[in-house]
Design a protein around this motif. Sequence first.
Motif, PDB file in Angstrom:
ATOM      1  N   LEU A   1       0.759  -1.223   0.029  1.00 48.51           N
ATOM      2  CA  LEU A   1       0.277   0.055  -0.045  1.00 48.51           C
ATOM      3  C   LEU A   1       0.899   1.243  -0.052  1.00 48.51           C
ATOM      4  O   LEU A   1       1.745   1.334   0.727  1.00 48.51           O
ATOM      5  CB  LEU A   1      -0.839   0.167   1.136  1.00 48.51           C
ATOM      6  N   PRO A   2       0.555   2.309  -0.899  1.00 49.41           N
ATOM      7  CA  PRO A   2       1.245   3.480  -0.804  1.00 49.41           C
ATOM      8  C   PRO A   2       1.085   4.250   0.779  1.00 49.41           C
ATOM      9  O   PRO A   2       0.328   3.950   1.408  1.00 49.41           O
ATOM     10  CB  PRO A   2       0.262   4.446  -1.836  1.00 49.41           C
ATOM     11  N   SER A   3       2.149   4.866   0.790  1.00 52.50           N
ATOM     12  CA  SER A   3       2.120   5.595   2.477  1.00 52.50           C
ATOM     13  C   SER A   3       0.942   6.218   2.586  1.00 52.50           C
ATOM     14  O   SER A   3       0.591   6.365   3.699  1.00 52.50           O
ATOM     15  CB  SER A   3       3.591   6.392   2.515  1.00 52.50           C
ATOM     16  N   TYR A   4       0.395   7.046   1.575  1.00 57.39           N
ATOM     17  CA  TYR A   4      -0.475   7.992   1.905  1.00 57.39           C
ATOM     18  C   TYR A   4      -1.695   7.296   2.134  1.00 57.39           C
ATOM     19  O   TYR A   4      -2.953   7.821   2.375  1.00 57.39           O
ATOM     20  CB  TYR A   4      -0.859   8.845   0.666  1.00 57.39           C
ATOM     21  N   ALA A   5      -2.077   6.052   1.860  1.00 53.54           N
ATOM     22  CA  ALA A   5      -3.111   5.246   2.176  1.00 53.54           C
ATOM     23  C   ALA A   5      -3.374   5.042   3.730  1.00 53.54           C
ATOM     24  O   ALA A   5      -4.461   4.726   4.196  1.00 53.54           O
ATOM     25  CB  ALA A   5      -2.977   3.701   1.618  1.00 53.54           C
ATOM     26  N   ARG A   6      -2.218   5.483   4.607  1.00 54.32           N
ATOM     27  CA  ARG A   6      -2.502   5.351   6.011  1.00 54.32           C
ATOM     28  C   ARG A   6      -3.034   4.031   6.515  1.00 54.32           C
ATOM     29  O   ARG A   6      -3.544   3.686   7.439  1.00 54.32           O
ATOM     30  CB  ARG A   6      -3.390   6.206   6.550  1.00 54.32           C
ATOM     31  N   GLY A   7      -2.459   2.881   5.676  1.00 56.43           N
ATOM     32  CA  GLY A   7      -2.695   1.593   6.201  1.00 56.43           C
ATOM     33  C   GLY A   7      -4.005   0.969   6.082  1.00 56.43           C
ATOM     34  O   GLY A   7      -4.166  -0.208   6.220  1.00 56.43           O
ATOM     35  N   ARG A   8      -4.726   1.728   5.174  1.00 54.34           N
ATOM     36  CA  ARG A   8      -6.300   1.185   4.992  1.00 54.34           C
ATOM     37  C   ARG A   8      -6.404   0.746   3.365  1.00 54.34           C
ATOM     38  O   ARG A   8      -5.930   1.613   2.681  1.00 54.34           O
ATOM     39  CB  ARG A   8      -7.278   2.348   5.395  1.00 54.34           C
ATOM     40  N   LEU A   9      -6.649  -0.554   3.356  1.00 57.10           N
ATOM     41  CA  LEU A   9      -6.998  -0.778   1.816  1.00 57.10           C
ATOM     42  C   LEU A   9      -8.203  -0.409   1.146  1.00 57.10           C
ATOM     43  O   LEU A   9      -8.128  -0.090  -0.026  1.00 57.10           O
ATOM     44  CB  LEU A   9      -7.210  -2.301   1.888  1.00 57.10           C
ATOM     45  N   GLU A  10      -8.971   0.274   1.908  1.00 57.49           N
ATOM     46  CA  GLU A  10     -10.408   0.628   1.078  1.00 57.49           C
ATOM     47  C   GLU A  10      -9.816   1.939   0.305  1.00 57.49           C
ATOM     48  O   GLU A  10      -9.431   2.999   0.723  1.00 57.49           O
ATOM     49  CB  GLU A  10     -11.507   1.321   2.218  1.00 57.49           C
ATOM     50  N   GLY A  11     -10.160   1.857  -1.132  1.00 57.84           N
ATOM     51  CA  GLY A  11     -10.085   3.059  -1.863  1.00 57.84           C
ATOM     52  C   GLY A  11      -8.849   2.283  -2.798  1.00 57.84           C
ATOM     53  O   GLY A  11      -8.745   2.970  -3.981  1.00 57.84           O
ATOM     54  N   PHE A  12      -7.966   1.304  -2.572  1.00 54.73           N
ATOM     55  CA  PHE A  12      -7.002   0.736  -3.289  1.00 54.73           C
ATOM     56  C   PHE A  12      -7.076  -0.451  -3.573  1.00 54.73           C
ATOM     57  O   PHE A  12      -6.114  -1.037  -4.183  1.00 54.73           O
ATOM     58  CB  PHE A  12      -5.749   1.172  -2.109  1.00 54.73           C
ATOM     59  N   ALA A  13      -8.291  -1.086  -3.463  1.00 60.79           N
ATOM     60  CA  ALA A  13      -8.252  -2.450  -3.946  1.00 60.79           C
ATOM     61  C   ALA A  13      -8.896  -2.164  -5.585  1.00 60.79           C
ATOM     62  O   ALA A  13     -10.156  -1.870  -5.610  1.00 60.79           O
ATOM     63  CB  ALA A  13      -9.217  -3.526  -3.270  1.00 60.79           C
ATOM     64  N   PHE A  14      -8.067  -2.012  -6.508  1.00 59.15           N
ATOM     65  CA  PHE A  14      -8.598  -1.358  -7.732  1.00 59.15           C
ATOM     66  C   PHE A  14      -9.596  -2.270  -8.523  1.00 59.15           C
ATOM     67  O   PHE A  14      -9.090  -3.665  -8.748  1.00 59.15           O
ATOM     68  CB  PHE A  14      -7.341  -1.255  -8.510  1.00 59.15           C
ATOM     69  N   PRO A  15     -10.718  -2.040  -9.033  1.00 60.13           N
ATOM     70  CA  PRO A  15     -11.554  -2.576  -9.471  1.00 60.13           C
ATOM     71  C   PRO A  15     -10.978  -3.078 -11.102  1.00 60.13           C
ATOM     72  O   PRO A  15     -10.736  -2.239 -11.933  1.00 60.13           O
ATOM     73  CB  PRO A  15     -12.998  -1.846  -9.822  1.00 60.13           C
TER      74      PRO A  15
ATOM     75  N   ILE B   1     -15.118   5.506   0.384  1.00 59.84           N
ATOM     76  CA  ILE B   1     -16.299   4.929   0.729  1.00 59.84           C
ATOM     77  C   ILE B   1     -16.367   3.853  -0.200  1.00 59.84           C
ATOM     78  O   ILE B   1     -17.554   2.992  -0.296  1.00 59.84           O
ATOM     79  CB  ILE B   1     -17.412   5.888   1.015  1.00 59.84           C
ATOM     80  N   GLY B   2     -15.241   3.397  -0.876  1.00 60.21           N
ATOM     81  CA  GLY B   2     -15.327   2.395  -1.800  1.00 60.21           C
ATOM     82  C   GLY B   2     -13.934   2.266  -2.667  1.00 60.21           C
ATOM     83  O   GLY B   2     -13.145   3.254  -2.334  1.00 60.21           O
ATOM     84  N   ASN B   3     -14.282   1.589  -3.724  1.00 63.57           N
ATOM     85  CA  ASN B   3     -12.874   1.320  -4.781  1.00 63.57           C
ATOM     86  C   ASN B   3     -13.222   1.984  -5.910  1.00 63.57           C
ATOM     87  O   ASN B   3     -13.840   1.259  -6.835  1.00 63.57           O
ATOM     88  CB  ASN B   3     -12.340   0.191  -4.694  1.00 63.57           C
ATOM     89  N   PRO B   4     -12.851   2.980  -6.497  1.00 63.91           N
ATOM     90  CA  PRO B   4     -13.282   3.798  -7.486  1.00 63.91           C
ATOM     91  C   PRO B   4     -12.126   3.547  -8.728  1.00 63.91           C
ATOM     92  O   PRO B   4     -11.180   2.852  -8.520  1.00 63.91           O
ATOM     93  CB  PRO B   4     -12.747   5.455  -7.192  1.00 63.91           C
ATOM     94  N   GLY B   5     -12.929   3.498  -9.943  1.00 63.56           N
ATOM     95  CA  GLY B   5     -12.008   2.956 -11.132  1.00 63.56           C
ATOM     96  C   GLY B   5     -11.407   4.316 -11.768  1.00 63.56           C
ATOM     97  O   GLY B   5     -11.473   5.365 -11.199  1.00 63.56           O
TER      98      GLY B   5
END
Length: 384
Positions: A193-207, A329-333
């Motif tokens: 995960l990139p550092s700016y994700a702050r450890g959260r996968l939400e938003g970064f599980a790419f569709p 709030i989700g994983n955008p494309g």
Amino acid sequence: MDLDHLLGAEDDEGPRRGSRSSRAGRSRSRRRQRRQRRKGYAAFLLAMIIIVGVVGAGGYYGYTWIRGVTTVKDYTGQGSGEVVVTIKEGQSAGDVAQTLVDQGVVASERAFINAIGAAGKSASLQPGEYKLRKGMAAAQAVPLLDPELRLKTTLTLREGLRLSQVYEQLSTATGRSVKEFQAAAKDAKGLGLPSYARGRLEGFAFPATYEVSPRTSPEELLGAMVERFDRAADDAGLVAGARRVGLTPLQVITVASIVQAESGKYEDMPKVARVIYNRLNRDPQMKLQMDSTVMYGLGEYGIAATHEQLKSKSPYNTYARLGLPPGPIGNPGDHAIEAALNPAEGPWLYFVTVDPKKKITKFTDSEAEFFKLAEEFNRSQDGG
């Protein structure tokens, strides 16, 4: 006279007795010789029998040994049961043969190497997972290693899914539990995960579309999604674009996730993004008032929050709090990310999807017009 007579008598009989004794001795000697010859012949026969037996046994065992060396151990038939065999990148035919022997598919490495060589497919082995059977003839196993028969399931994850929905679909596709995916998602470093994700996968599980199998680990799958996000972020120029719009990369992905959730069509996305920026940049700042964020905070689904839901204390309630929610709030494309980085030009402060079935969304900068659009939405919901 009598004495002489007696002595003479003895002399006369002496030679006769000696003659009989000599003949008897010679007879006994001949018998002994015959017995010795018979014994010697018997011993010779016995020795020959033993020698022939030893030579015969040696020949048999020698033949058996040679046959064992020259005859390749192989099963017969098509085998039974089911075995999933993995061929790894860079493995040779010999490496694959060893794997097949270890998993009980073929009887010997040589049998497989001979069979695949005879089929002319030694160079055609490809990495992947293949379904075979135990106890197969090597010649029967070779065709089942055709790359076209690799086990794979193509799973397409649509844009805007929440991470909880992603876990459910991955669980169904792989047979792994949702808890396994939740646990894997906690390893931010392992997932890349990139550092700016702050450890959260939400938003970064790419569709996108992914190949999955029962043997693919949760870490591998989620890691592949993050890797795919990285490519999309690079293509979009996320980091530089975030500076241009005055946000952090995480905030841009948060905006993109709202755009994804609120837009009915791709062409509406830049306008929805502009509404978000116009509200954030207004002085004084307006609340975003996005129903999608409220629903996310409640773990519920819907396109319009009820009055009761709007009372939520969640940090994702943008009716009650200023600014962006704390994260995506989700994983955008691709389209949503592009819209978040390049919003359309316009004065809009409101939008309403007046006909969700037809995905018709209207935009306005007038509050009075907004209420009219809301009424239009209500009529479409009531079937009017």
